[in-house]
Design an enzyme around this catalytic site. Structure first.
Site, PDB file in Angstrom:
ATOM      1  N   ASP A   1       0.856  -1.183   0.000  1.00  0.00           N
ATOM      2  CA  ASP A   1       0.000   0.000   0.000  1.00  0.00           C
ATOM      3  C   ASP A   1       0.893   1.234   0.000  1.00  0.00           C
ATOM      4  O   ASP A   1       1.647   1.470   0.953  1.00  0.00           O
ATOM      5  CB  ASP A   1      -0.906  -0.013   1.234  1.00  0.00           C
ATOM      6  CG  ASP A   1      -1.987   1.055   1.185  1.00  0.00           C
ATOM      7  OD1 ASP A   1      -2.152   1.685   0.119  1.00  0.00           O
ATOM      8  OD2 ASP A   1      -2.664   1.256   2.203  1.00  0.00           O
TER       9      ASP A   1
ATOM     10  N   ASP B   1      -2.695   2.349  -6.319  1.00  0.00           N
ATOM     11  CA  ASP B   1      -1.580   2.389  -5.372  1.00  0.00           C
ATOM     12  C   ASP B   1      -1.522   1.231  -4.383  1.00  0.00           C
ATOM     13  O   ASP B   1      -0.769   1.295  -3.412  1.00  0.00           O
ATOM     14  CB  ASP B   1      -1.621   3.706  -4.592  1.00  0.00           C
ATOM     15  CG  ASP B   1      -2.855   3.824  -3.706  1.00  0.00           C
ATOM     16  OD1 ASP B   1      -3.880   3.209  -4.046  1.00  0.00           O
ATOM     17  OD2 ASP B   1      -2.791   4.533  -2.687  1.00  0.00           O
ATOM     18  N   GLU B   2      -2.265   0.174  -4.607  1.00  0.00           N
ATOM     19  CA  GLU B   2      -2.156  -0.977  -3.716  1.00  0.00           C
ATOM     20  C   GLU B   2      -2.471  -2.266  -4.455  1.00  0.00           C
ATOM     21  O   GLU B   2      -3.193  -2.271  -5.450  1.00  0.00           O
ATOM     22  CB  GLU B   2      -3.060  -0.831  -2.486  1.00  0.00           C
ATOM     23  CG  GLU B   2      -4.539  -0.826  -2.776  1.00  0.00           C
ATOM     24  CD  GLU B   2      -5.368  -0.844  -1.490  1.00  0.00           C
ATOM     25  OE1 GLU B   2      -5.028  -1.582  -0.542  1.00  0.00           O
ATOM     26  OE2 GLU B   2      -6.375  -0.114  -1.439  1.00  0.00           O
TER      27      GLU B   2
END
Length: 350
Positions: free
Chosen positions: A8, A103-104
């Site tokens: 993350d 983003d993860e």
């Protein structure tokens, strides 16, 4: 058991902007919509968070909490470019990658020979590559399943790593507050607390039959998570389950007729998006969401067998009545898509 890593990125949009302009690193920074257009914060840096600014917060409220807050509109093309670089790094370490957003992602490294087969060392290597190549930081969680890996990645944020071994899984889950379980929001947590359920160990004190009777499928999920169990595989090809469109309006809608007029425009956009994903006749659910002036929201959904525009009108009428005279700041429409058959991975030794 599996070896799962959850990566993350730390305040991703804001971090990219700080990388591009180092002068922003020491000031409270947020990415989001303008306050005078009823904007909402998408993310913010850790300086802003010390003032109480959070994602999904109205920009106007964020500015009241932090008058010196710098709000940028965001550059989605740049964020997507950086996300593609991030995915390239993930691909070096596993072909079993499930992106959750820009983003993860989850990575299944159960069978990886890299780093001596150590999931912890692989997570460290990924974080090192991100720092050296992208000049950004990421937090990572390592655990025997997706649920625990995601929780673990939050433990040492920002720029941290946390490992939950198979031997520690059940004890960790037993002490976990239920509100931290994905799928259990604040309202659900309050309802669980009302019957004495606060942590995993409280759930395990109940007979499973009682949980199922009182909470249905949620009870089944709670019973598993409270033991640290999660059998879901990392899915390489995630199946889109819904398509939706929503809009926040500059001033509250005070008349149902005004909301119905907005509905017409939203349905045109939704129909266009839907045609890019599947035939409209294949949808299985329709829904309307309203967010009221006090930020409370409601959603009304019905099962269908194909696109029914008139049903959206009736759903809006029902949702509008729940407002009890409150103004409406946001209207959203969505449809559910038939679920595909997910291919499950084999369990591998940890």
């Amino acid at each position: 058991m599996r070896k799962i890593i959850h990566i993350d990125m730390d305040c991703f949009f804001a971090a990219v902007e700080m990388r591009e302009d180092p002068s922003l690193r020491t000031v409270p920074l947020a990415i989001g919509g303008a306050a005078d257009r009823r904007g909402v914060i998408a993310t913010c840096n850790y300086v802003a968070r010390r003032f109480g600014v959070r994602s999904a917060m109205a920009t106007a409220h964020a500015l009241r909490l932090c008058p010196g807050l710098r709000v940028l509109p965001g550059r989605m093309a740049l964020y997507k470019q950086v996300s593609r670089q991030l995915q390239d790094i993930f691909a070096r370490y596993s072909h079993l990658v499930e992106p959750l957003s820009l983003d993860e992602a989850y990575l299944d490294v159960s069978a990886s020979p890299l780093c001596g087969g150590s999931a912890t060392r692989i997570a460290e290597a990924i974080r090192r590559d991100i720092a050296q190549e992208l000049h950004l930081t990421a937090s990572a969680g390592v655990a025997p399943n997706k649920f625990l890996a995601k929780i673990a990645s939050e433990q040492n944020k920002p720029d941290g790593l946390f490992v939950i071994s198979p031997a520690e899984a059940s004890a960790f889950a037993a002490q976990l507050p239920l509100v931290k379980i994905p799928g259990i929001g604040q309202k659900s947590a309050e309802r669980l607390a009302a019957v004495g359920l606060y942590q995993g160990k409280d759930v395990l004190a109940w007979p499973k039959s009682r949980l199922l009777q009182q909470f249905g499928r949620t009870g089944q999920m709670l019973w598993q998570r409270a033991q640290g169990v999660d059998d879901r595989p990392v899915e390489i090809d995630r199946v889109r389950k819904s398509v939706g469109v929503e809009h926040t309006y500059p001033s509250d809608l005070m008349e149902e007729a005004a909301a119905q007029a907005c509905l017409t425009e939203l349905l045109q956009e939704l129909h266009g998006r839907l045609q890019r994903h599947c035939c409209p006749e294949r949808i299985c659910r329709q829904g309307v969401k309203l967010k009221f002036a006090d930020f409370q929201q409601t959603t009304v959904e019905r099962s269908v067998q194909g696109w029914e525009p008139a049903l959206f009108v009736r759903l809006l009428e029902e949702a509008w009545l729940r407002g009890a005279g409150r103004g409406v700041r946001l209207v959203g429409v969505s449809v559910g898509l038939p679920e595909g058959q997910a291919e499950r991975q084999l369990d591998l030794p940890f």
